[in-house]
Design an enzyme around this catalytic site. Structure first.
Site, short mmCIF file in Angstrom:
data_model
loop_
_atom_site.label_atom_id
_atom_site.label_comp_id
_atom_site.label_asym_id
_atom_site.label_seq_id
_atom_site.Cartn_x
_atom_site.Cartn_y
_atom_site.Cartn_z
N SER A 241 -21.56 33.40 126.40
CA SER A 241 -22.79 34.13 126.75
C SER A 241 -22.77 34.80 128.11
O SER A 241 -23.66 35.58 128.43
CB SER A 241 -24.00 33.20 126.66
OG SER A 241 -23.95 32.19 127.65
N LYS A 286 -32.94 30.32 129.83
CA LYS A 286 -32.20 31.13 130.80
C LYS A 286 -33.15 32.01 131.63
O LYS A 286 -32.90 32.23 132.83
CB LYS A 286 -31.15 31.98 130.08
CG LYS A 286 -30.01 31.12 129.55
CD LYS A 286 -28.99 31.92 128.76
CE LYS A 286 -27.86 30.99 128.27
NZ LYS A 286 -26.87 31.70 127.46
#
Length: 352
Positions: A241, A286
């Site tokens: 990611s 996040k």
């Protein structure tokens, strides 16, 4: 006398409730909790040294931050969370509760999971370098090989470690992500054109379904030929990611002038060598991690926008991107105090 019995019954009920609540503090739950993990500035350094080091090409000073983000897991099969832990996570918007089996599939060993994470991170770093250099017009050659075959998977006995993958379903295998896209787009068996021990071969593998994803059970690995050396050093972090943020950090260091103009950015998204930005997991966590790290602007994969809308923490401006070019445009527009209102947001993405 009757009121006294009522009071006594009330105290008994309260005691039973208290004992039940206390027992929950020790009863294991079948869930784990995702929480914001450590963040790292791709323009900065870690305890291992500079996160990105470039040799053989001119580099330029940078400003601001381009932070990659991680998600940590609380709980595991050996040390499960209690129901009290789960209840606390339920009321915390920065945390997500997921089934234990989703995080730790019984059919996959911890060793296989860790190995997959390491390979995905290595592929992500290679793809990030390729995407950044291609964005800057540098020549890049690609070689994709089988790094491993999962025991019991559809590919076992058909594909072998170190097979060079040339094409999948007729599509050129430029990197890991192009292989996955080719498998996902085809119905039925997937045709692999490979090179084994210098000899061309064509084999077919019938993918299995894992959730909504068609998989064949291999770990592909990229080997690129770059015109100069780019090293990315980020120990003890796995998965793909961070790819987009690696690529942005490389571009900034190889481009005159500070791309961010001092702005603190954070973001997430896989990266393909040809620049496509893909979806990731844990985007809400996040975004909270970005705010905790002091970021004011955030780059989210457009494919994650349905999870973004309605969950953006206060103080964070989020832009939706589908390609590396779009990510660079967003950063430069904000840096130049251009029309940021014209940039894509998740609210404007269909289906979000």
């Amino acid at each position: 006398m009757r009121p006294r019995r009522v009071r006594r019954a009330g105290w008994v009920a309260l005691g039973v409730t208290g004992l039940a609540s206390l027992s929950l503090a020790f009863v294991p739950s079948p869930y784990v909790v995702e929480v914001p993990g450590p963040t790292f500035d791709t323009l900065g350094a870690t305890d291992a040294g500079e996160l990105i080091e470039i040799e053989g090409a001119e580099t330029f000073p940078t400003e601001g931050e381009l932070r990659l983000l991680t998600v940590s897991l609380l709980g595991n099969p050996e040390r499960p969370l209690t129901w009290v832990d789960v209840a606390r996570a339920y009321v915390d918007p920065s945390r997500a509760i997921i089934p234990m089996e989703a995080a730790f599939p019984p059919s996959v060993s911890v060793e296989d999971q860790n190995e997959a994470g390491r390979i995905e991170m290595r592929n992500s770093q290679s793809a990030a370098v390729a995407a950044a250099l291609l964005h800057l017009g540098e020549p890049v050659e690609s070689d994709v090989r089988v790094a491993g075959v999962i025991e019991g998977s559809p590919a076992e006995g058909i594909l072998e470690e170190d097979d060079r993958i040339l094409r999948v379903n007729g599509d050129t295998a430029y990197d890991v992500y192009s292989i996955r896209a080719s498998i996902a787009a085809a119905e039925g068996a997937s045709t692999f054109e490979i090179e084994r021990d210098g000899e061309p071969r064509t084999v077919e593998v019938m993918p299995a379904m894992e959730g909504e994803q068609r998989i064949v059970g291999i770990y592909p690995a990229n080997e690129f030929a770059f015109p100069f050396e780019v090293d990315i050093e980020l120990p003890n972090v796995g998965g793909p990611s961070a790819g987009m943020m690696f690529a942005l950090g490389i571009i900034d260091e190889l481009t005159p002038g500070a791309m961010t103009a001092g702005t603190s950015w954070a973001g997430t998204g896989t990266i393909a060598a040809l620049g496509e930005v893909g979806a990731i997991g844990g985007i809400v966590q996040k975004m909270h991690g970005a705010v905790d790290a002091g970021a004011t602007h955030f780059l989210a994969p457009a494919a994650n926008c349905a999870e973004v809308v309605g969950h953006v923490p206060e103080g964070l401006t989020v832009f939706a991107v589908s390609t590396l070019d779009e990510a660079v445009t967003a950063i430069e527009t904000v840096a130049e105090q251009g029309d940021a209102g014209a940039l894509p947001t998740c609210e404007a993405v269909p289906g979000s």
